[in-house]
Write a protein that holds these residues in place. Structure first.
Motif, PDB file in Angstrom:
ATOM      1  N   ILE A  89      32.886  40.237  40.045  1.00 63.32           N
ATOM      2  CA  ILE A  89      33.971  40.098  39.902  1.00 63.32           C
ATOM      3  C   ILE A  89      35.307  39.425  40.239  1.00 63.32           C
ATOM      4  O   ILE A  89      36.570  39.218  39.566  1.00 63.32           O
ATOM      5  N   GLY A  90      35.049  38.847  40.867  1.00 64.06           N
ATOM      6  CA  GLY A  90      35.985  38.077  41.872  1.00 64.06           C
ATOM      7  C   GLY A  90      35.513  37.061  42.799  1.00 64.06           C
ATOM      8  O   GLY A  90      34.337  36.769  42.975  1.00 64.06           O
ATOM      9  N   ALA A 102      41.625  35.332  42.419  1.00 63.85           N
ATOM     10  CA  ALA A 102      41.535  35.527  41.738  1.00 63.85           C
ATOM     11  C   ALA A 102      39.930  36.383  40.685  1.00 63.85           C
ATOM     12  O   ALA A 102      38.895  36.095  41.469  1.00 63.85           O
ATOM     13  N   TYR A 103      40.857  36.902  40.164  1.00 63.44           N
ATOM     14  CA  TYR A 103      39.602  38.031  39.746  1.00 63.44           C
ATOM     15  C   TYR A 103      39.109  36.912  38.666  1.00 63.44           C
ATOM     16  O   TYR A 103      39.347  36.071  37.453  1.00 63.44           O
ATOM     17  N   LEU A 104      37.096  37.818  37.915  1.00 65.31           N
ATOM     18  CA  LEU A 104      36.747  36.107  36.829  1.00 65.31           C
ATOM     19  C   LEU A 104      36.872  37.119  36.098  1.00 65.31           C
ATOM     20  O   LEU A 104      36.120  36.956  34.836  1.00 65.31           O
ATOM     21  N   ASP A 133      31.741  34.768  46.306  1.00 58.57           N
ATOM     22  CA  ASP A 133      32.221  35.386  45.400  1.00 58.57           C
ATOM     23  C   ASP A 133      32.310  37.100  45.746  1.00 58.57           C
ATOM     24  O   ASP A 133      31.313  37.602  46.591  1.00 58.57           O
ATOM     25  N   VAL A 134      32.624  37.801  44.960  1.00 63.91           N
ATOM     26  CA  VAL A 134      33.260  39.358  44.911  1.00 63.91           C
ATOM     27  C   VAL A 134      32.967  39.989  44.497  1.00 63.91           C
ATOM     28  O   VAL A 134      32.315  39.802  43.468  1.00 63.91           O
ATOM     29  N   PHE A 135      31.775  40.804  44.743  1.00 66.14           N
ATOM     30  CA  PHE A 135      31.324  42.002  44.229  1.00 66.14           C
ATOM     31  C   PHE A 135      31.276  43.153  43.981  1.00 66.14           C
ATOM     32  O   PHE A 135      31.460  43.469  45.187  1.00 66.14           O
ATOM     33  N   LEU A 136      31.403  43.559  43.041  1.00 62.12           N
ATOM     34  CA  LEU A 136      31.284  45.317  43.578  1.00 62.12           C
ATOM     35  C   LEU A 136      30.246  46.312  42.908  1.00 62.12           C
ATOM     36  O   LEU A 136      29.445  45.364  42.053  1.00 62.12           O
ATOM     37  N   GLU A 137      29.584  46.998  43.462  1.00 56.37           N
ATOM     38  CA  GLU A 137      28.465  48.151  43.812  1.00 56.37           C
ATOM     39  C   GLU A 137      28.478  48.224  42.357  1.00 56.37           C
ATOM     40  O   GLU A 137      28.737  48.706  41.308  1.00 56.37           O
ATOM     41  N   ALA A 138      27.046  48.009  41.692  1.00 53.58           N
ATOM     42  CA  ALA A 138      26.273  48.960  40.566  1.00 53.58           C
ATOM     43  C   ALA A 138      27.043  47.465  39.438  1.00 53.58           C
ATOM     44  O   ALA A 138      26.784  47.299  38.018  1.00 53.58           O
ATOM     45  N   CYS A 139      27.737  46.222  39.284  1.00 57.72           N
ATOM     46  CA  CYS A 139      27.708  44.938  38.743  1.00 57.72           C
ATOM     47  C   CYS A 139      26.970  44.039  39.070  1.00 57.72           C
ATOM     48  O   CYS A 139      27.072  43.477  40.367  1.00 57.72           O
TER      49      CYS A 139
END
Length: 61
Positions: A17-18, A31-33, A7-13
């Motif tokens: 996100i993908g 793939a974007y989620l 799983d791919v995260f962005l800071e503050a999320c």
């Protein structure tokens, strides 16, 4: 080689996100989620519903 998902995260999320996937044959995909992002991760990974594979990333512009 077994399939692996990351799983791919962005800071503050708080939600991923993908997802980056390594398939059984060693191929990679992303793939974007969600499509509720202010911007894509990079210019080579624009926001879209279809997943990205190694072949789509190698295509020349």
């Amino acid at each position: 080689m077994p399939r692996l998902d990351l799983d791919v995260f962005l800071e503050a999320c708080t939600q991923p996100i993908g997802r980056l996937t390594r398939f059984d044959d060693g191929a990679l995909g992303f793939a974007y989620l969600t499509d509720a992002l202010p911007h894509p991760l990079s210019l080579s990974l624009p926001l879209r519903k279809e997943p990205f594979g190694e072949r789509s990333q190698r295509l020349a512009p």
